[in-house]
Enzyme design. Structure first.
Site, PDB file in Angstrom:
ATOM      1  N   SER A 222       0.729  -1.120   0.198  1.00  0.00           N
ATOM      2  CA  SER A 222      -0.009   0.192  -0.058  1.00  0.00           C
ATOM      3  C   SER A 222       1.087   0.945   0.006  1.00  0.00           C
ATOM      4  O   SER A 222       1.744   1.512   0.810  1.00  0.00           O
ATOM      5  CB  SER A 222      -1.009  -0.048   1.255  1.00  0.00           C
ATOM      6  OG  SER A 222      -0.134  -0.091   2.368  1.00  0.00           O
ATOM      7  N   GLY A 224      -0.416   4.331  -0.015  1.00  0.00           N
ATOM      8  CA  GLY A 224      -0.901   5.580   0.409  1.00  0.00           C
ATOM      9  C   GLY A 224      -1.834   6.422  -0.952  1.00  0.00           C
ATOM     10  O   GLY A 224      -2.394   5.995  -1.435  1.00  0.00           O
ATOM     11  N   GLY A 227      -1.760   5.128  -4.486  1.00  0.00           N
ATOM     12  CA  GLY A 227      -2.435   3.351  -4.543  1.00  0.00           C
ATOM     13  C   GLY A 227      -1.768   2.491  -4.132  1.00  0.00           C
ATOM     14  O   GLY A 227      -1.312   2.301  -2.772  1.00  0.00           O
ATOM     15  N   GLY A 253      -5.219   1.035   5.202  1.00  0.00           N
ATOM     16  CA  GLY A 253      -4.394  -0.233   4.518  1.00  0.00           C
ATOM     17  C   GLY A 253      -5.260  -1.320   5.290  1.00  0.00           C
ATOM     18  O   GLY A 253      -4.862  -2.386   4.245  1.00  0.00           O
ATOM     19  N   ASP A 254      -5.722  -1.464   6.416  1.00  0.00           N
ATOM     20  CA  ASP A 254      -6.487  -2.814   6.686  1.00  0.00           C
ATOM     21  C   ASP A 254      -7.643  -3.056   5.778  1.00  0.00           C
ATOM     22  O   ASP A 254      -7.784  -4.018   5.653  1.00  0.00           O
ATOM     23  CB  ASP A 254      -6.704  -2.684   8.259  1.00  0.00           C
ATOM     24  CG  ASP A 254      -5.537  -2.077   8.953  1.00  0.00           C
ATOM     25  OD1 ASP A 254      -4.609  -2.534   8.803  1.00  0.00           O
ATOM     26  OD2 ASP A 254      -6.049  -1.522  10.018  1.00  0.00           O
TER      27      ASP A 254
END
Length: 316
Positions: A222, A224, A227, A253-254
């Protein structure tokens, strides 16, 4: 069914403020309390979208009881392992432009007996028909650095389905040689694990391949605002989706990982689903997890060509 293990869960208090001025008294404009921890958030996102999930976690003190109650209210099946001390409470301060300042507690120190019980509970939950097992988050004080590596090997020996590790530092590095099916680092974790700078998409791809050489089968990184990068035997993909009004990046991110795990296939479709979930989470306050109503799959772009020289934003 998707099983998650969160060895160091938390209650997450989020405060929204007009601006953050260290050393001054600031009145929050809004606040909320959410269940916290990587695996916990993955389960919350899955439940919010109608997927069956079981969250395994240690539970101690009134905070642990409150966490279990909050998860149950969100439709998450919870397997709790009693511990002597209370779970931690974290605080996130969110500014209007989406900037997040996090204050994370270390968490309770677990005994060897409590850690063994947590591992046994994870294996027992997985044996009931899990499709994925997510080992996620920082380890609590007292946990051996190779806990995730041990669990990957133990679950694999038990004939478990696919295993994903989402952590950082030494526990993450130790898990790679055990051969997890998927790892989900962010940019900082990717750079740390690969031992190199990650400032461009090309460097992110190189770092992802370093992790694969060390044992990870697929890497979902990930990035941020830039993308996510998906690197596996089947493809090398970069995808992104812009967020018009970011509220909070906590748990994004989770949610992205949950979307990937929920997808019926791997490759472009799974990355697109992951990005839809992750970007929807950024639009939620605090660490709220998005349901189907919040997902916008039409704005996701997935590319098979990596713009190697494209810089990755420092602010993610």
């Amino acid at each position: 069914m998707i099983v998650t293990l969160t060895p160091n869960p938390s209650l997450d208090r989020t405060l929204e403020v007009p601006d953050l001025r260290p050393g001054s008294v600031i009145r929050a404009t809004d606040s909320r309390l959410d269940p916290g921890g990587k695996g916990v958030n993955i389960s919350r996102a899955l439940a919010a979208n109608g997927h069956r999930t079981v969250a395994v976690m240690p539970c101690g003190g009134s905070e642990g009881e409150q966490l279990a109650e909050l998860l149950a209210s969100e439709g998450v099946e919870v397997v709790t392992v009693p511990i002597a001390d209370s779970i931690r409470v974290n605080i996130s301060v969110v500014e209007p432009d989406g900037t997040v300042t996090k204050l994370n507690a270390a968490g309770p120190r677990l005994s060897a007996t409590e850690i063994d019980a947590l591992a046994a509970a994870t294996c027992a939950a997985t044996a009931k028909g899990a499709r994925w097992v997510a080992l996620a988050g920082h380890l609590p004080p007292g946990a051996p650095v190779d806990l995730y590596a041990h669990l990957v090997s133990r679950l694999r020996g038990g004939g478990a389905p696919r295993i994903v590790v989402d952590s950082s530092g030494a526990p993450f590095a130790a898990a790679l040689p055990a051969g997890p099916d998927l790892v989900k680092p962010n940019r900082g974790e990717l750079a740390e694990a690969a031992g190199m700078a990650v400032t461009t998409l090309g460097e992110a791809l190189t770092a992802a391949n370093v992790l694969r050489e060390r044992g990870a089968r697929t890497v979902l990184a990930s990035l941020g605002r830039d993308g996510a990068l998906l690197v596996g035997d089947f493809a090398v993909l970069h995808g992104e989706q812009r967020v018009a009004t970011p509220r909070s990046s906590v748990g994004a991110g989770d949610a992205l990982l949950a979307g990937y795990l929920a997808a019926p296939t791997e490759g472009p479709a799974a990355l697109a689903e992951a990005l839809a979930w992750g970007s929807a989470a950024v639009s939620q306050p605090g660490s709220g997890m998005p349901g189907q109503w919040a997902l916008d799959r039409s704005a996701v772009v997935v590319r098979h060509r990596i713009e190697s020289d494209r810089p990755i934003s420092e602010r993610n």
